[in-house]
Motif scaffolding. Structure first.
Motif, PDB file in Angstrom:
ATOM      1  N   LEU A  77      -9.986  50.064  20.600  1.00 40.28           N
ATOM      2  CA  LEU A  77     -10.730  49.278  19.608  1.00 40.28           C
ATOM      3  C   LEU A  77     -12.039  48.711  20.137  1.00 40.28           C
ATOM      4  O   LEU A  77     -12.832  48.171  19.365  1.00 40.28           O
ATOM      5  CB  LEU A  77      -9.853  48.131  19.085  1.00 40.28           C
ATOM      6  CG  LEU A  77      -8.515  48.546  18.453  1.00 40.28           C
ATOM      7  CD1 LEU A  77      -7.704  47.316  18.088  1.00 40.28           C
ATOM      8  CD2 LEU A  77      -8.746  49.433  17.239  1.00 40.28           C
ATOM      9  N   GLY A  78     -12.264  48.819  21.446  1.00 45.86           N
ATOM     10  CA  GLY A  78     -13.477  48.247  22.023  1.00 45.86           C
ATOM     11  C   GLY A  78     -13.297  46.767  22.350  1.00 45.86           C
ATOM     12  O   GLY A  78     -12.181  46.239  22.341  1.00 45.86           O
ATOM     13  N   ALA A  79     -14.398  46.109  22.613  1.00 48.64           N
ATOM     14  CA  ALA A  79     -14.346  44.680  22.918  1.00 48.64           C
ATOM     15  C   ALA A  79     -13.914  43.910  21.677  1.00 48.64           C
ATOM     16  O   ALA A  79     -14.314  44.245  20.554  1.00 48.64           O
ATOM     17  CB  ALA A  79     -15.708  44.191  23.389  1.00 48.64           C
ATOM     18  N   PRO A  80     -13.080  42.877  21.829  1.00 47.00           N
ATOM     19  CA  PRO A  80     -12.664  42.111  20.648  1.00 47.00           C
ATOM     20  C   PRO A  80     -13.843  41.432  19.975  1.00 47.00           C
ATOM     21  O   PRO A  80     -14.814  41.048  20.630  1.00 47.00           O
ATOM     22  CB  PRO A  80     -11.666  41.086  21.228  1.00 47.00           C
ATOM     23  CG  PRO A  80     -11.968  41.023  22.681  1.00 47.00           C
ATOM     24  CD  PRO A  80     -12.484  42.366  23.064  1.00 47.00           C
ATOM     25  N   GLU A  81     -13.739  41.293  18.670  1.00 53.15           N
ATOM     26  CA  GLU A  81     -14.780  40.615  17.897  1.00 53.15           C
ATOM     27  C   GLU A  81     -14.837  39.132  18.232  1.00 53.15           C
ATOM     28  O   GLU A  81     -15.901  38.511  18.220  1.00 53.15           O
ATOM     29  CB  GLU A  81     -14.499  40.801  16.400  1.00 53.15           C
ATOM     30  CG  GLU A  81     -15.462  40.107  15.475  1.00 53.15           C
ATOM     31  CD  GLU A  81     -15.038  40.241  14.025  1.00 53.15           C
ATOM     32  OE1 GLU A  81     -15.642  41.084  13.324  1.00 53.15           O
ATOM     33  OE2 GLU A  81     -14.103  39.542  13.602  1.00 53.15           O
ATOM     34  N   ALA A  82     -13.667  38.559  18.523  1.00 55.34           N
ATOM     35  CA  ALA A  82     -13.600  37.129  18.812  1.00 55.34           C
ATOM     36  C   ALA A  82     -12.431  36.836  19.738  1.00 55.34           C
ATOM     37  O   ALA A  82     -11.450  37.586  19.783  1.00 55.34           O
ATOM     38  CB  ALA A  82     -13.452  36.330  17.517  1.00 55.34           C
ATOM     39  N   LYS A  83     -12.578  35.747  20.484  1.00 54.67           N
ATOM     40  CA  LYS A  83     -11.495  35.214  21.306  1.00 54.67           C
ATOM     41  C   LYS A  83     -11.282  33.772  20.878  1.00 54.67           C
ATOM     42  O   LYS A  83     -12.230  32.990  20.847  1.00 54.67           O
ATOM     43  CB  LYS A  83     -11.842  35.276  22.788  1.00 54.67           C
ATOM     44  CG  LYS A  83     -12.089  36.675  23.323  1.00 54.67           C
ATOM     45  CD  LYS A  83     -12.467  36.627  24.800  1.00 54.67           C
ATOM     46  CE  LYS A  83     -12.753  38.007  25.343  1.00 54.67           C
ATOM     47  NZ  LYS A  83     -13.134  37.965  26.788  1.00 54.67           N
ATOM     48  N   ILE A  84     -10.043  33.441  20.542  1.00 48.69           N
ATOM     49  CA  ILE A  84      -9.739  32.114  19.994  1.00 48.69           C
ATOM     50  C   ILE A  84      -8.637  31.473  20.819  1.00 48.69           C
ATOM     51  O   ILE A  84      -7.613  32.119  21.113  1.00 48.69           O
ATOM     52  CB  ILE A  84      -9.306  32.212  18.515  1.00 48.69           C
ATOM     53  CG1 ILE A  84     -10.438  32.807  17.668  1.00 48.69           C
ATOM     54  CG2 ILE A  84      -8.891  30.853  17.980  1.00 48.69           C
ATOM     55  CD1 ILE A  84     -10.048  33.055  16.233  1.00 48.69           C
ATOM     56  N   ARG A  85      -8.818  30.207  21.174  1.00 43.96           N
ATOM     57  CA  ARG A  85      -7.756  29.446  21.812  1.00 43.96           C
ATOM     58  C   ARG A  85      -6.766  29.005  20.752  1.00 43.96           C
ATOM     59  O   ARG A  85      -7.158  28.493  19.710  1.00 43.96           O
ATOM     60  CB  ARG A  85      -8.324  28.222  22.542  1.00 43.96           C
ATOM     61  CG  ARG A  85      -9.200  28.566  23.724  1.00 43.96           C
ATOM     62  CD  ARG A  85      -8.387  29.129  24.852  1.00 43.96           C
ATOM     63  NE  ARG A  85      -9.212  29.505  26.005  1.00 43.96           N
ATOM     64  CZ  ARG A  85      -8.749  30.070  27.094  1.00 43.96           C
ATOM     65  NH1 ARG A  85      -7.456  30.355  27.187  1.00 43.96           N
ATOM     66  NH2 ARG A  85      -9.551  30.387  28.093  1.00 43.96           N
ATOM     67  N   ARG A  86      -5.497  29.223  20.994  1.00 39.90           N
ATOM     68  CA  ARG A  86      -4.483  28.876  20.002  1.00 39.90           C
ATOM     69  C   ARG A  86      -3.293  28.218  20.685  1.00 39.90           C
ATOM     70  O   ARG A  86      -2.799  28.707  21.702  1.00 39.90           O
ATOM     71  CB  ARG A  86      -4.041  30.139  19.249  1.00 39.90           C
ATOM     72  CG  ARG A  86      -3.048  29.852  18.144  1.00 39.90           C
ATOM     73  CD  ARG A  86      -2.966  31.008  17.187  1.00 39.90           C
ATOM     74  NE  ARG A  86      -4.236  31.182  16.484  1.00 39.90           N
ATOM     75  CZ  ARG A  86      -4.630  32.309  15.906  1.00 39.90           C
ATOM     76  NH1 ARG A  86      -3.873  33.368  15.959  1.00 39.90           N
ATOM     77  NH2 ARG A  86      -5.785  32.384  15.293  1.00 39.90           N
ATOM     78  N   GLN A  87      -2.850  27.116  20.111  1.00 39.97           N
ATOM     79  CA  GLN A  87      -1.690  26.407  20.644  1.00 39.97           C
ATOM     80  C   GLN A  87      -0.425  26.935  19.974  1.00 39.97           C
ATOM     81  O   GLN A  87      -0.307  26.935  18.744  1.00 39.97           O
ATOM     82  CB  GLN A  87      -1.824  24.888  20.391  1.00 39.97           C
ATOM     83  CG  GLN A  87      -0.882  24.028  21.200  1.00 39.97           C
ATOM     84  CD  GLN A  87      -1.264  23.985  22.683  1.00 39.97           C
ATOM     85  OE1 GLN A  87      -2.418  24.202  23.039  1.00 39.97           O
ATOM     86  NE2 GLN A  87      -0.285  23.706  23.533  1.00 39.97           N
ATOM     87  N   VAL A  88       0.512  27.403  20.777  1.00 42.00           N
ATOM     88  CA  VAL A  88       1.801  27.901  20.286  1.00 42.00           C
ATOM     89  C   VAL A  88       2.887  27.058  20.941  1.00 42.00           C
ATOM     90  O   VAL A  88       3.255  27.287  22.089  1.00 42.00           O
ATOM     91  CB  VAL A  88       1.997  29.388  20.604  1.00 42.00           C
ATOM     92  CG1 VAL A  88       3.342  29.874  20.065  1.00 42.00           C
ATOM     93  CG2 VAL A  88       0.857  30.226  20.043  1.00 42.00           C
ATOM     94  N   GLY A  89       3.373  26.051  20.202  1.00 42.43           N
ATOM     95  CA  GLY A  89       4.318  25.117  20.802  1.00 42.43           C
ATOM     96  C   GLY A  89       3.644  24.367  21.929  1.00 42.43           C
ATOM     97  O   GLY A  89       2.587  23.748  21.740  1.00 42.43           O
TER      98      GLY A  89
END
Length: 201
Positions: A77-89
């Motif tokens: 898919l190539g480089a990701p469009e975005a990188k997001i910090r996400r809290q999971v628990g």
């Protein structure tokens, strides 16, 4: 007797973002064959090409010499469009997002454990900033209209259940029907996208 010269094996064609969309569709065909056929024709590919893309993907996933999941997605898919910090628990995770042309309002998300060493989840989500569907009754839950997260938030409390195969999930929830009567349902999702809703047994 002279030996015939050996010809090198043909180099396989690269696995492309189009091929990956066919992998997504192949898994959805069990629930929504007509929608998948329409999408496949929109992409200009045959059923055989869809099956071959899925075969190649499964071979990459299962190969002992294959790349890790993140490297595999980056190579396809190539480089990701975005990188997001996400809290999971209690975990501070990173989500990598890629566009999926078949569903412009969605993104393919790969959720990484802290440190990026392991993949927690791989599925379709609503694109950041994109408007999701208005989900008020069970009649609003059309196939491919909503993601797991959207249905769960619209009709709490909802319970995420194990699906019948990898990349599949089920969601148990209660929702009003057209007459406002609250009833129990189970939604089937493939790659995180709603496929069908049936009354709970």
């Amino acid at each position: 007797m002279a030996r015939m010269p050996r010809h090198p094996a043909p180099t396989p064609s690269p696995f492309t973002p189009l091929d990956f969309q066919l992998v997504l569709l192949r898994r959805m065909a069990d629930h929504q064959p007509l929608l998948v056929d329409d999408a496949r024709r929109e992409l200009g590919v045959s059923q055989g090409e869809m099956r071959e893309a899925n075969r190649r993907w499964q071979a990459m996933v299962r190969s002992p010499r294959g790349r890790g999941a993140v490297a595999r997605y980056r190579s396809v898919l190539g480089a990701p469009e975005a990188k997001i910090r996400r809290q999971v628990g209690d975990l501070a995770c990173e989500a990598l997002l890629w566009p999926v042309p078949l569903w412009p309002g969605l993104r393919f998300e790969v959720l990484l454990a802290p440190g990026g060493a392991a993949v927690i989840n791989e599925w379709l989500i609503r694109a950041p900033g994109a408007a999701g569907p208005e989900l008020r009754t069970v009649e609003d839950l059309a196939p491919w209209s909503a993601t797991v997260d959207e249905v769960g938030r619209a009709f709490p409390p909802a319970e995420l259940l194990e699906g019948s195969a990898p990349t599949r999930w089920r969601l148990a929830f209660e929702a009003p029907d057209a007459d406002g009567v609250l009833k129990a349902y189970v939604g089937d999702f493939t790659w995180g996208l709603l496929q069908e809703v049936v009354p709970a047994a």
